[in-house]
Design a protein around this motif. Sequence first.
Motif, PDB file in Angstrom:
ATOM      1  N   ALA A   1       0.814  -1.220   0.000  1.00 17.82           N
ATOM      2  CA  ALA A   1       0.000   0.000   0.000  1.00 17.82           C
ATOM      3  C   ALA A   1       0.843   1.263   0.000  1.00 17.82           C
ATOM      4  CB  ALA A   1      -0.945   0.006   1.201  1.00 17.82           C
ATOM      5  N   LEU A   2       2.147   1.140   0.299  1.00 16.20           N
ATOM      6  CA  LEU A   2       3.030   2.309   0.259  1.00 16.20           C
ATOM      7  C   LEU A   2       3.297   2.770  -1.168  1.00 16.20           C
ATOM      8  CD1 LEU A   2       5.673   1.300   2.968  1.00 16.20           C
ATOM      9  CD2 LEU A   2       3.755   2.888   3.224  1.00 16.20           C
ATOM     10  N   THR A   3       3.008   1.887  -2.159  1.00 19.59           N
ATOM     11  CA  THR A   3       3.193   2.196  -3.584  1.00 19.59           C
ATOM     12  C   THR A   3       4.559   2.846  -3.837  1.00 19.59           C
ATOM     13  OG1 THR A   3       2.020   4.346  -3.394  1.00 19.59           O
ATOM     14  CG2 THR A   3       0.725   2.409  -4.018  1.00 19.59           C
ATOM     15  N   LEU A   4       5.603   2.114  -3.509  1.00 17.18           N
ATOM     16  CA  LEU A   4       6.968   2.589  -3.674  1.00 17.18           C
ATOM     17  C   LEU A   4       7.453   2.359  -5.100  1.00 17.18           C
ATOM     18  CD1 LEU A   4       8.488   1.042  -0.415  1.00 17.18           C
ATOM     19  CD2 LEU A   4       7.472   3.316  -0.703  1.00 17.18           C
ATOM     20  N   GLU A   5       8.566   2.991  -5.415  1.00 20.71           N
ATOM     21  CA  GLU A   5       9.257   2.684  -6.657  1.00 20.71           C
ATOM     22  C   GLU A   5       9.886   1.297  -6.532  1.00 20.71           C
ATOM     23  OE1 GLU A   5       9.284   4.527  -9.357  1.00 20.71           O
ATOM     24  OE2 GLU A   5       8.166   6.212  -8.460  1.00 20.71           O
ATOM     25  N   GLU A   6      10.189   0.691  -7.681  1.00 15.89           N
ATOM     26  CA  GLU A   6      10.738  -0.664  -7.653  1.00 15.89           C
ATOM     27  C   GLU A   6      12.054  -0.721  -6.873  1.00 15.89           C
ATOM     28  OE1 GLU A   6       9.587  -4.130  -7.878  1.00 15.89           O
ATOM     29  OE2 GLU A   6       8.523  -2.827  -9.279  1.00 15.89           O
ATOM     30  N   SER A   7      12.895   0.288  -7.044  1.00 16.59           N
ATOM     31  CA  SER A   7      14.162   0.321  -6.311  1.00 16.59           C
ATOM     32  C   SER A   7      13.926   0.452  -4.811  1.00 16.59           C
ATOM     33  CB  SER A   7      15.036   1.483  -6.806  1.00 16.59           C
ATOM     34  OG  SER A   7      14.381   2.729  -6.594  1.00 16.59           O
ATOM     35  N   GLU A   8      12.851   1.124  -4.427  1.00 14.50           N
ATOM     36  CA  GLU A   8      12.540   1.280  -3.005  1.00 14.50           C
ATOM     37  C   GLU A   8      12.035  -0.037  -2.409  1.00 14.50           C
ATOM     38  OE1 GLU A   8      11.198   5.890  -2.516  1.00 14.50           O
ATOM     39  OE2 GLU A   8       9.860   4.611  -3.694  1.00 14.50           O
TER      40      GLU A   8
ATOM     41  N   ALA B   1      13.032  -2.942  -3.470  1.00 18.79           N
ATOM     42  CA  ALA B   1      14.258  -3.733  -3.350  1.00 18.79           C
ATOM     43  C   ALA B   1      14.995  -3.355  -2.072  1.00 18.79           C
ATOM     44  CB  ALA B   1      15.141  -3.515  -4.577  1.00 18.79           C
ATOM     45  N   LEU B   2      15.046  -2.064  -1.753  1.00 19.50           N
ATOM     46  CA  LEU B   2      15.683  -1.606  -0.529  1.00 19.50           C
ATOM     47  C   LEU B   2      14.927  -2.121   0.689  1.00 19.50           C
ATOM     48  CD1 LEU B   2      17.696   0.140   1.054  1.00 19.50           C
ATOM     49  CD2 LEU B   2      16.141   2.076   0.729  1.00 19.50           C
ATOM     50  N   ALA B   3      13.602  -2.089   0.631  1.00 23.17           N
ATOM     51  CA  ALA B   3      12.798  -2.569   1.749  1.00 23.17           C
ATOM     52  C   ALA B   3      13.080  -4.041   2.033  1.00 23.17           C
ATOM     53  CB  ALA B   3      11.310  -2.366   1.456  1.00 23.17           C
ATOM     54  N   LEU B   4      13.150  -4.857   0.984  1.00 20.03           N
ATOM     55  CA  LEU B   4      13.435  -6.275   1.170  1.00 20.03           C
ATOM     56  C   LEU B   4      14.805  -6.477   1.813  1.00 20.03           C
ATOM     57  CD1 LEU B   4      12.088  -7.795  -2.185  1.00 20.03           C
ATOM     58  CD2 LEU B   4      11.030  -7.918   0.076  1.00 20.03           C
ATOM     59  N   ALA B   5      15.787  -5.698   1.361  1.00 21.36           N
ATOM     60  CA  ALA B   5      17.131  -5.811   1.926  1.00 21.36           C
ATOM     61  C   ALA B   5      17.154  -5.372   3.387  1.00 21.36           C
ATOM     62  CB  ALA B   5      18.109  -4.990   1.101  1.00 21.36           C
ATOM     63  N   GLU B   6      16.483  -4.266   3.700  1.00 21.53           N
ATOM     64  CA  GLU B   6      16.439  -3.780   5.080  1.00 21.53           C
ATOM     65  C   GLU B   6      15.785  -4.801   6.002  1.00 21.53           C
ATOM     66  OE1 GLU B   6      17.759  -1.313   6.528  1.00 21.53           O
ATOM     67  OE2 GLU B   6      18.023   0.363   5.144  1.00 21.53           O
TER      68      GLU B   6
ATOM     69  N   TYR C   1      10.055 -12.291 -11.514  1.00 24.14           N
ATOM     70  CA  TYR C   1       9.468 -11.226 -10.705  1.00 24.14           C
ATOM     71  C   TYR C   1      10.459 -10.115 -10.360  1.00 24.14           C
ATOM     72  CZ  TYR C   1       5.605 -14.488  -9.874  1.00 24.14           C
ATOM     73  OH  TYR C   1       4.556 -15.357 -10.032  1.00 24.14           O
ATOM     74  N   PHE C   2       9.961  -8.891 -10.412  1.00 24.02           N
ATOM     75  CA  PHE C   2      10.616  -7.774  -9.756  1.00 24.02           C
ATOM     76  C   PHE C   2      10.175  -7.807  -8.285  1.00 24.02           C
ATOM     77  CE2 PHE C   2      10.532  -6.176 -14.164  1.00 24.02           C
ATOM     78  CZ  PHE C   2      11.893  -5.886 -14.310  1.00 24.02           C
TER      79      PHE C   2
END
Length: 229
Positions: A177-184, A186-191, A202-203
């Motif tokens: 629901a945050l509707t982030l950019e794809e790079s964001e 990716a950062l969320a998953l890493a964090e 999949y992206f």
Amino acid sequence: MSMKPLEFDRRYGELDQVISAYCGMPADDEPDAPSEALQAYLRYTWHTRPWALATAEQQIREYARNPPGRLRLNLGEFYPIPDVGLPESAIQGWLFVIADHLKRSIEQGEVPLASTPRTHWEWHARFPELGQFLGGWFSQDMPDEFPDHDAAVNDYVVTSAPQLVARLTGELHELLALTLEESEYALALAELGMEVDPPQPYFPSGWLTHLTDGLGGFKADYGPGPASG
């Protein structure tokens, strides 16, 4: 003699929550500008358990007023402030600055706007079960433990309580629901602890959506029902 858990929570529980927000972050609070770490704590706590802010202010101010000596720290009678990158002589003043920021936020009703998490601590505070899931099942060892991503997901589902699976599903919905950019994403998953790439094709956002849909169809097996008479 070390403190009992109940005594620790009463005296230092919320202080510990605040200090934890500084893990990996600079303790660069100024009287007119809270640090990024403190802003993250304020943002999360205001929107989840605002009553804890007053407890934090009280515990931090009391600790700053009565800093422990080395003997009492060694005996486990006081909370030891972790290394936050400040000299020991600066810790007391820094704690008073934090307490003043908390007091001002409470008294003036300065509620931070809800936003995407900005620190490692905030990601895990806001998405605790997702952090457990990604860090536990999708670490760098995942390819050695499971044949593919779906097998890892299935292992989580069958070994976790249904309430935790439901909690994870809710957190995934909230993250999407945050509707982030794809790079964001990716950062969320890493964090949140994921150390492998999403499966092809999949992206990050697509895999999260796929995962959410799959978990949404999960039905817990509670065993056979009562026999009909």
